[in-house]
Design a protein around this motif. Sequence first.
Motif, PDB file in Angstrom:
ATOM      1  N   PRO A  67       8.191 -47.010  -1.101  1.00 26.66           N
ATOM      2  CA  PRO A  67       8.571 -47.500   0.226  1.00 26.66           C
ATOM      3  C   PRO A  67       9.285 -48.845   0.260  1.00 26.66           C
ATOM      4  N   LEU A  68       9.067 -49.710  -0.720  1.00 31.57           N
ATOM      5  CA  LEU A  68       9.618 -51.053  -0.592  1.00 31.57           C
ATOM      6  C   LEU A  68      10.558 -51.382  -1.743  1.00 31.57           C
ATOM      7  N   ALA A 116      14.297 -44.998  -2.165  1.00 32.84           N
ATOM      8  CA  ALA A 116      13.573 -45.100  -0.898  1.00 32.84           C
ATOM      9  C   ALA A 116      13.648 -43.741  -0.203  1.00 32.84           C
ATOM     10  N   PRO A 117      12.678 -43.422   0.668  1.00 39.65           N
ATOM     11  CA  PRO A 117      12.640 -42.094   1.286  1.00 39.65           C
ATOM     12  C   PRO A 117      13.898 -41.774   2.087  1.00 39.65           C
ATOM     13  N   VAL A 149       2.860 -41.215   4.962  1.00 41.42           N
ATOM     14  CA  VAL A 149       3.311 -40.042   5.742  1.00 41.42           C
ATOM     15  C   VAL A 149       2.348 -39.768   6.900  1.00 41.42           C
ATOM     16  N   SER A 150       1.168 -40.381   6.862  1.00 43.41           N
ATOM     17  CA  SER A 150       0.144 -39.992   7.834  1.00 43.41           C
ATOM     18  C   SER A 150       0.008 -40.984   8.976  1.00 43.41           C
ATOM     19  N   GLU A 151       0.039 -40.447  10.168  1.00 48.03           N
ATOM     20  CA  GLU A 151      -0.170 -41.316  11.321  1.00 48.03           C
ATOM     21  C   GLU A 151      -1.615 -41.762  11.405  1.00 48.03           C
ATOM     22  N   PRO A 158       7.744 -44.228   9.675  1.00 43.62           N
ATOM     23  CA  PRO A 158       8.518 -43.099  10.200  1.00 43.62           C
ATOM     24  C   PRO A 158       9.429 -42.474   9.139  1.00 43.62           C
ATOM     25  N   GLU A 159      10.018 -43.306   8.274  1.00 43.95           N
ATOM     26  CA  GLU A 159      10.938 -42.710   7.288  1.00 43.95           C
ATOM     27  C   GLU A 159      10.193 -41.766   6.347  1.00 43.95           C
ATOM     28  N   TYR A 160       8.889 -42.001   6.176  1.00 42.83           N
ATOM     29  CA  TYR A 160       8.111 -41.124   5.310  1.00 42.83           C
ATOM     30  C   TYR A 160       7.896 -39.750   5.926  1.00 42.83           C
ATOM     31  N   SER A 161       7.880 -39.697   7.261  1.00 43.02           N
ATOM     32  CA  SER A 161       7.570 -38.411   7.886  1.00 43.02           C
ATOM     33  C   SER A 161       8.671 -37.386   7.598  1.00 43.02           C
ATOM     34  N   LYS A 162       9.862 -37.881   7.267  1.00 41.75           N
ATOM     35  CA  LYS A 162      10.952 -36.946   6.952  1.00 41.75           C
ATOM     36  C   LYS A 162      10.758 -36.288   5.585  1.00 41.75           C
TER      37      LYS A 162
END
Length: 707
Positions: A67-68, A116-117, A149-151, A158-162
């Motif tokens: 992620p970073l 990055a995602p 990815v988890s709320e 949000p970018e992970y949810s894709k």
Amino acid sequence: MSTFASLESALKHYFGHDTFRPGQKKIVEAALQNKDLLTIMPTGGGKSLCFQLPALLRKGITIVVSPLIALMQDQVDALQDNGIKATYLNSSLEYNERRSRQMAILNNQVKLLYVAPERLLNERFGLFLNQVQNDIGISAIAVDEAHCVSEWGHDFRPEYSKLKLIRQRYPQIPLQALTATATKRVRQDIIQQLNLRSPNVHVASFDRSNIHYEIQPKDRNIYRKMLRAIRNESGAGIVYCLTRNRVEEIATRLKHDGIKALPYHAGLSDRERSSNQTSFLRDDIQVIVATVAFGMGINKPDVRFVFHYDLPRSLESFYQESGRAGRDGEPSKSILFFSLSDRQKIEFLIDKKPDPIEQKIARQQLRQVIDYADGHDCRRQIILRYFGEKHQGNCGKCDNCLHPKPIEDWTEEAQKFLSCVARCQEKFGTNHIVDVLIGSRKQKIYQYGHHLLSTYGIGKGRTAEEWRMLGRSLVHQGLVGQTTDGYPVLKLNRRSWEIFRGHLAVKIAIDKHQSKTNTAYNPRRAEAELLYETLRKLRKQIADRNSLAPYMIFADSSLKLMAQVRPKNKPDFANLSGVNEYKTQQYGDRFISAILEFNEQHKLPVSLPSKSQMVTLQLHQQGLSIAEIAQKRGFAVGTINSHLAELIEMNQPVALNKLVPADKQQAIINTIEQLGDNILKTIKENLGEDYSYNEIRLVRGWWRVQR
Ligand code: ADP
Ligand code: ZN
């Protein structure tokens, strides 16, 4: 698969480690069978290796989603410094640099690619990946920090949810998800969101056995106390505070007192934050004083201590924050400074929350932290219970295990205390009650005419601090009530009256000042420490020259080993845990000459432990018990015990106090002094059933060195 005789030899070749951490081997094996995987391991458990090693052993390239940007860069730097072909692609790169990296990938010169995602799923990059897939093959996709990815998690992105799309686009490629988040809900969410196919789920223990947990009362001297604790540490540390103001205040005071410290909080500019973080990673400063904003993406493995200046909001956040210490498995410390007034501050804030459900959750979380901070039980057990895990017996390594507080009957004192509360009309807090009990001459006492009360001065037999300790304990045990809105006032309750009537006894844990465990002066150990400091300086010089963080050159544990084993040539050097061929070529000469020079200066003889003994020593220093070491290494308990006994005789840093209780040590020594350094059997016969051969051997080793 590859040319290695075993996974262990591949591990040594690429990373220099001698053994796998718990779980790693199974996960690597499953990955090599192209299974989907979900790996849950606490911070410092060694997750990265679980996708890095399989990547190196398989055909094609492994894509790592991270992620970073800073995190990617760190991991890639560290891999490259091990001679491993890794790279990253992100928006921070110039066009030309990006092109040349893509070319290298297509020429099969890269085994691990970090992205990055958002990049992974953009269209142009998709075309490139298709080409990669066709030309060289993609062996797996690893999703690091998969809880994003988890709320339901604490760090939804949000970018992970894709990332849901990965499975659709690359249905054939195995997926491996990794996280340190423990909750079931998030786990299920990861499996569902990423659409993992009957994944091999591995949940590691959340026990961070190399962390020593401790609570210290937070009183007026807290700053001094903390300063002293920091001065006792040679490594880096984090001090967590609740507010930005507090962060600034503490950082300034530390600097003023000669500690290299910098602040970190959301009120600083991005530039300042990232520059302070880099100073910390590179060991230019020793301490970072931070709010909870300092966390994710801090990949520094050699943080030696984490201090909580203020009470954390929940046990989960405490665990994650304190867990930033000792990711490298070396002994590290967590100290939480705790006072009752902190608790009241937080309760006050909770009362102001408008939403009753939020209030309820916050109260529950607070209660769990208080249970941890205020309990007399093994701290590790309390933490693990929170994660639904059981710890076999006491850990023997936290403050409560090492210095169990004696329980005393203070019923009579409690009666005095409570009757003083009654005489003061239940209108005052602990401090005032204590002042009355000890017969203080403060203005406030006369003002209320409390010098005339029958309880005035009846408590002179004990100190004010002892009375306050009793007050705290009565409140915690619910034996007296305390108001929570505004200034805390003591109120008698039903149980207080039972105490008056003598129906209820009051037992309290006595907080005597902790005695230091005896670590007798030991010349050999002092030399190893001196050499360790010398090698640390050398490491820092090399790191600065290469713009790397020192830990990327060698881990603290490897430096310690060098200082203990003092290898004289490259083969011996390459044998050390954490050192591989590549690093030996890169840095071996400089470290070996520093060691030889040190030997020369100190005229040291060279009769030293065997390699196997050193492995035992290292595991012992990580806090494993003899039985645990034996199990891990597949040796008999007796063998490990002789290793340790011989190490003691060689004056190596073995913590005898952790192996044999102090009273037993004394008895064994007395017997040896009487009988002389006799055969074990005679010594044992004299001591009787309660003493094992193993214990006697260890203590005898110590005794021999002391003479
Ligand atoms: P995580 O991502 O789970 O927090 P890392 O993968 O960053 O943990 O590993 C933490 C530290 O442990 C790193 O310094 C790494 O070099 C070290 N490490 C990992 N596996 C081993 C091993 N088998 N033996 C020794 N050290 C290891
Ligand atoms: Zn314990």
